[in-house]
Enzyme design. Structure first.
Site, short mmCIF file in Angstrom:
data_model
loop_
_atom_site.label_atom_id
_atom_site.label_comp_id
_atom_site.label_asym_id
_atom_site.label_seq_id
_atom_site.Cartn_x
_atom_site.Cartn_y
_atom_site.Cartn_z
CG PHE B 107 -0.22 0.37 2.50
CD1 PHE B 107 -0.19 1.97 2.78
CD2 PHE B 107 0.22 -0.70 3.37
CE1 PHE B 107 0.80 2.21 4.01
CE2 PHE B 107 0.90 -0.16 4.35
CZ PHE B 107 1.11 1.01 4.88
CE LYS B 131 -2.83 -9.19 -3.95
NZ LYS B 131 -3.15 -8.03 -3.33
CB SER B 184 4.98 -7.93 6.98
OG SER B 184 4.41 -9.15 6.58
CB CYS B 240 10.91 -0.88 2.87
SG CYS B 240 11.29 -0.56 1.25
CD GLU B 344 9.00 -2.08 8.73
OE1 GLU B 344 9.62 -1.61 7.65
OE2 GLU B 344 8.30 -3.09 8.74
#
Lengths: 444, 444, 444, 444
Positions: B107, B131, B184, B240, B344
């Site tokens: 996202f 996707k 993740s 990230c 994180e």
């Protein structure tokens, strides 16, 4: 195994920090030492595995060639870079060794397969742990004795005998950064790929095969027969690039002439002890292997194929018990969906299939679950090109019986014959054994 | 999803057979079309994701840069070859496209991440299925509308919205040859790597991070402060390669001066709606995201860190409900083993840690489970070199706040930040999206 | 010319400092603009040079393809590097643009040859000066107008009309770092190579040729005839990769059938104005060119060859003065040592020679002073391989009439057909237009 | 020489046809043999040339390193290829050896320079003829005796003593395909480049230099002094990468401290016979060389420089005639336009210049006619980057006294220091010693 991993872990920081040319010098010594011990290693391989001495020697030579190719490592592991990627910013990529790699090698080429990987791993700054097949570990043990002679720093090259437990430790230990495996598809996929996925390791898994060898009617029959024999029966058929299906295109006359000559030539193969220089084919490596072959022959007969040459009870040169010996077997009238046309027998069995034209033959080749090698024998440039473009295998031979690329090139496979991305051997091995690290830099 | 896979399967044979320069021409059109629609795409991204328009535009530009780099594909996908590898035998390795690749994108950069992979996959002859994250799928949908304009053959680039089921179909369908995933660590390792291991697919899984930014006392403070702000708070910390740990080396005086200036600068950040040009930081992408950050702040307070700047109830520019807004947060007195130093948070939170010298700072950097990026700010050549050599991350920045390599280089990570071998982007992507096939040929 | 050199000198520092992707973006625009003007450029080429519009269009397309290939420049100009070459010492090699390159282009492909070089030179950070042939400068002038549209910084791409004086200024001016030249062997060796040697410039000099096309009796005659026609008579024979010697291996029957079909097909070639779509061959580019061809035909007749097809007074489609028109000519009974078998005629003349077997044909091919291209027509894989391995030319075609590699590959030549080391086009061009600079660095 | 050329011509076809790994095996033997004879070769070099034994040994080691790097040849000489460049058409580029190369080597590194080239040339399938300097040919003769031991096929490596006539035969003989030369700019440009231009040979001409070594006031003085000594006085200053100009940036205090330490350290250099292990600097190689240096010292004095350290009448360790001995010399107060700041002295003379800042120093560096190497000593990352980006030399050192890249990298030069395109050594050598040949192939 845990001790070996600890030894490798201790050795890694100093080994990776050595200038690349210093590591290269160990490889020069290694190659020289392997040359010196080639005969001894090969004799051990024959005695332990059963293959004839010529085959063992070729295997050891192939092992040495991998050291030779790995001599190019310092140039091949260079990173790349560019200036002013943005004004004042430069970027430099370097290839970094990762740490410790496990090599789980199979019984069929005990002196060769560990060296498909170890020279590249070591040359690029990694440490390795070789776990040979428990079926013939003495040969790999000799390899490690040769390594002792070149005085690599302790822990860089390690040898651990063992079976499933030793392999599992390699697969599960977080200090192992990658696995090189050669063996069956079942283990490759369901154990190696799965475990490595779970534990975040990279892996090479070279697996089962059912390699077709296609002959077109324009071929030179004499040359063809000479060349295909070692392909089907070399190493007693225990080779991942062995031909298994003999796919003949052409009319009855051509077929008859070809098969008569093939059968005549195969009938000359003398079975016996591998150190006897008059022998052409050694025994199966194990009783279990022989039994597997025999059971496939039963299946073939049961499914309606014709056993034109029956090698189940071979004449043996010399006075040896027949525990593991098998002669060459040729099945004719094999249909594409028979078990003996689809499954890996891993023994001296040729299944002969006939097709009307090249396209049909290629369709059959591509219907396999496996994608290791495929060969064609023809004099025609167009047919060879089409075959190469259309068959879905990673190794293609044109007028070559065993399409094993020289180790300047990587050795892979498609479909169920290979799991992983990067292949071992050649310059591609450098990418498997290193990671790309990127420095982006500016100054103010 | 099944229809899309079938469409890709139908498109693949003709697409891979196209001359490489023909495929290149589609990419030139694609780049041009993306340039044309950059504003529109970026505005959608701001509206859908929340980030400010400048950040969205930079993301779209980065997407376009990947198309630009993929314009080199015909040269970059060349195989290699050598003659007379044995007398009369020549070998030619070619890189072959594999088929269909699935791209499961996150996202946080909805317009950028799909194009980290798709241009290289397509340029090298593959088909893709994108996707996007179900959290912001409209942006990726716009990407596929742009692709429609360039009239790629149907089935080459496919877009399918969906959640877990759609992803599982990609992971399990045997016609999908590889997966590109950003998300993740938990999903990357336990779903992507594991499933791909079981089904024999190659994969890239770019995962979680906890990136440190180290400052040495010789640094230029003014330049440093300017450069690190976007690193911690850009994209509202949902990146990230965001810095998360601010690792300060040096004495109290330096620390005080540095932190006063950091806090002063961060305090100027204006929070609000991303299309308002006066705003510096948009909201979190979701309520869940905001709640995750708040819970980490609680943890930090509970573990004894000092919240020097509290952004939990930010002043918002304009009249908007505060559902997702967060201001910047700065924790001081953070100890190396606190949760806020190790996990994180993926939001606008800076954890400040202090160390006595560079070696201690590097030890802390390397104690992380993650290995995405690490940065140092210094004027000293020796310190920069040592940092680059010693830190165990794939991306290193020297006086760079976000050590994201330009996409001429691959983007990877170490430890729990990456699963796979080959990285996406740059020339390394070519090796991920192709397989090496080797022809060994002789004639008689 | 001096002004142009000064303009380029002024432009160089800023141009080389631009990030590689920024330079790339100009090339994307350039390609798009060339596509847009392709028709116009090609029509000018037909009107100015005489070739038929299809040939002109193909030439312009080839020019554009060079821009397309040069789009890979940022990746292709990456340097390489390695860490710890000695303990603590790192080395980084970067490829640096050199400055200004002169392009001295010939009359036969006025829109194509400047773009054999300019895109690579410019993409890698250099400036260029194009000096087209004074025989047809309008076409190259149009090229520079297209460049104007893409708003390259002034001085990066320069166009100067002129003859020998302009060329000499390029050769002698110390600010010119290298020369790209296409023309005769005499000028290439005695002027370009010599002058550049004296003034320390690098150079590419692509020169004269006398290309053989060998046919074996196993060939498919229909396909062969179709394919060789453009090879001998395309561009009215004014092409450095044109076939000139038709080398037939095989018996009388094969020879007769082949030649009857060749002559029948060649007789259908309609000569006339290139914009007339019914025309297959345009005039010679100049009266001087036509006279040179006529004089060679006289020599051929004088030395005893048989002029089977006489094109000296062709029937012309439409009502045009016959100043430059020539029809296709076919000489049979040509002996290997005749002038028409050895010297470059550069016009629509086919010299037919016969040999008993492939080895003899290859000996003849290798007896030439030139080594540009050589082709063979055969269905036999072995013959093709032998031909490729044995002929001493840089470009070899198998069942290809014009062995011009697509511009993803470099275009060179051996013996008197090429002077220099690195060739133009493809990734090899990167090495010609850049210099390798090496940084060796350590810190204390 | 003619006999040698004929021998090479006879040897070439069989040598080039050998599989690359077979040629590699000769290089492994060669490296091993050179290691064995290193001491002997180095002692000869000391006795014949005069340098101290440590320097001679380092030179021989460097020679061996070139063999080591050339061990990567099989991979490094791979061509590249792509399928379906047009539908049905495949293209394969291969790198082909050219034939015979002449190596004209200088007196200053008699055991090293021939092996800058020969290993790469031979590994890639060429033959070489080494013509050493007539001033010290015994050392190169020993090299050829070592080659005899490895039983290369006769004619592959040839050694011919001689002077100008022998060199001219190499330059003019059409069977020689290329020349590798190290020597003066005058010969390099006016003889090598010119002759090779006329006769169509490729060439490498590595020529004169005047290398600057820049020191910034932030440097670590102790480390700097230790590192620069060998740079100025190693090999008695007879080295193309020797530092000649000592360029000091900074105030009077820094200058005084630095120079005092430099002079103190240089004063410790003991001059004498190279096999005496207590000696630090050997004699000049010839009386003529010594006289050239003396005359430059006179010029320096005449132009107003201050001879702070006078080495014209050195104290000699041991009882030797002082025919060729010189001590180290240091000139202060050198102005940028003095002869001793601009011309190559090629002896133990340091010219010290002072500049106010880095930019001025770089301007001085770039004002030279030469562009071999340039070094900077600093702790500052920004200064090092700027220096590397701005200086116009091919070899740059940061805190490195002699910026000679390890032979994994090519060794070139800019401006009057180098003539040619491709440099020798490293992977770039592969492109010099081979030609790219392209096969375009289709079948019908």
């Amino acid at each position: 195994m845990k001790d070996a991993i600890q030894a490798a872990k201790d050795a890694f920081p100093a080994w990776r920090a050595k200038p690349p040319l210093e590591r290269l010098r160990y490889l020069v010594k290694w190659k020289t030492a392997m040359d010196k011990h080639n005969d001894e290693i090969s004799r051990i391989e024959t005695m332990e595995h059963g293959k004839i001495i010529d085959e063992a020697t070729k295997g050891t030579e192939r092992a040495i060639e991998n050291i030779e190719v790995a001599l190019g490592t310092p140039s091949l592991m260079m990173g790349y870079n560019i200036k002013d990627i943005e004004p004042g910013v430069d970027t430099v990529l370097s290839y970094e060794p990762l740490g410790i790699f496990g090599i789980i090698s199979p019984f069929n080429f005990p002196s060769m397969v560990p060296l498909w990987y170890a020279p590249y791993a070591i040359a690029s700054g990694n440490c390795v742990i070789v776990k040979p097949s428990p079926l013939d570990p003495i040969c790999a043990n000799k390899l490690s004795e040769v390594v002792d002679e070149i005085e690599l720093p302790p822990g860089v090259y390690n040898h651990v005998n063992g079976d499933v437990d030793a392999a599992l430790e390699l697969l599960e230990n977080p200090d192992i950064k990658g696995i090189c495996f050669v063996g069956s598809t079942q283990v490759g996929r369901d154990v190696i790929a799965k475990k490595c996925g779970e534990t975040g390791k990279r892996y090479i898994a070279q697996c089962s095969a059912k390699n077709p060898l296609v002959v077109l009617p324009d071929t030179n029959i004499t040359e063809t027969v000479t060349n295909i024999l070692p392909s089907f029966f070399g190493n007693t058929g225990q080779r991942c690039l062995s031909a298994a299906n003999f796919v003949v295109v052409g009319g009855d006359e051509f077929y008859k002439e070809l098969m008569d000559k093939v059968v005549a030539a195969v009938s000359q193969i003398r079975v016996g002890y591998g150190l006897d220089q008059t022998v052409n084919m050694g025994p199966m490596q194990s009783v279990a292997g022989k039994e597997r072959v025999l059971s496939y022959i039963e299946k073939g007969l049961g499914e309606g194929a014709t056993l034109r040459l029956d090698g189940r009870k071979p004449e043996i040169v010399g006075d040896y018990p027949d525990t593991c010996f098998l002669g060459p077997n040729i099945f004719e009238d094999v249909a594409p969906d028979m078990t003996i046309a689809r499954e890996e027998i891993f023994g001296p069995v040729m299944s002969v299939l006939r097709f009307g034209d090249l396209d049909e033959a290629i369709d059959f080749v591509n219907s396999s679950n496996y994608g290791n090698g495929a060969c064609i024998f023809t004099t025609n440039g167009k047919a060879a090109r089409e075959f190469n473009h259309k068959v879905d295998t990673d190794n293609v031979g044109v007028n070559i019986g065993i399409p094993c690329p020289l180790c300047l090139f990587p050795f892979g496979g498609t479909k169920d014959s290979f799991f992983g991305i990067m292949h071992g051997q050649g310059q591609e091995a450098m990418r498997f054994f290193t990671d790309s690290k990127i420095l982006t830099q500016r100054w103010f």
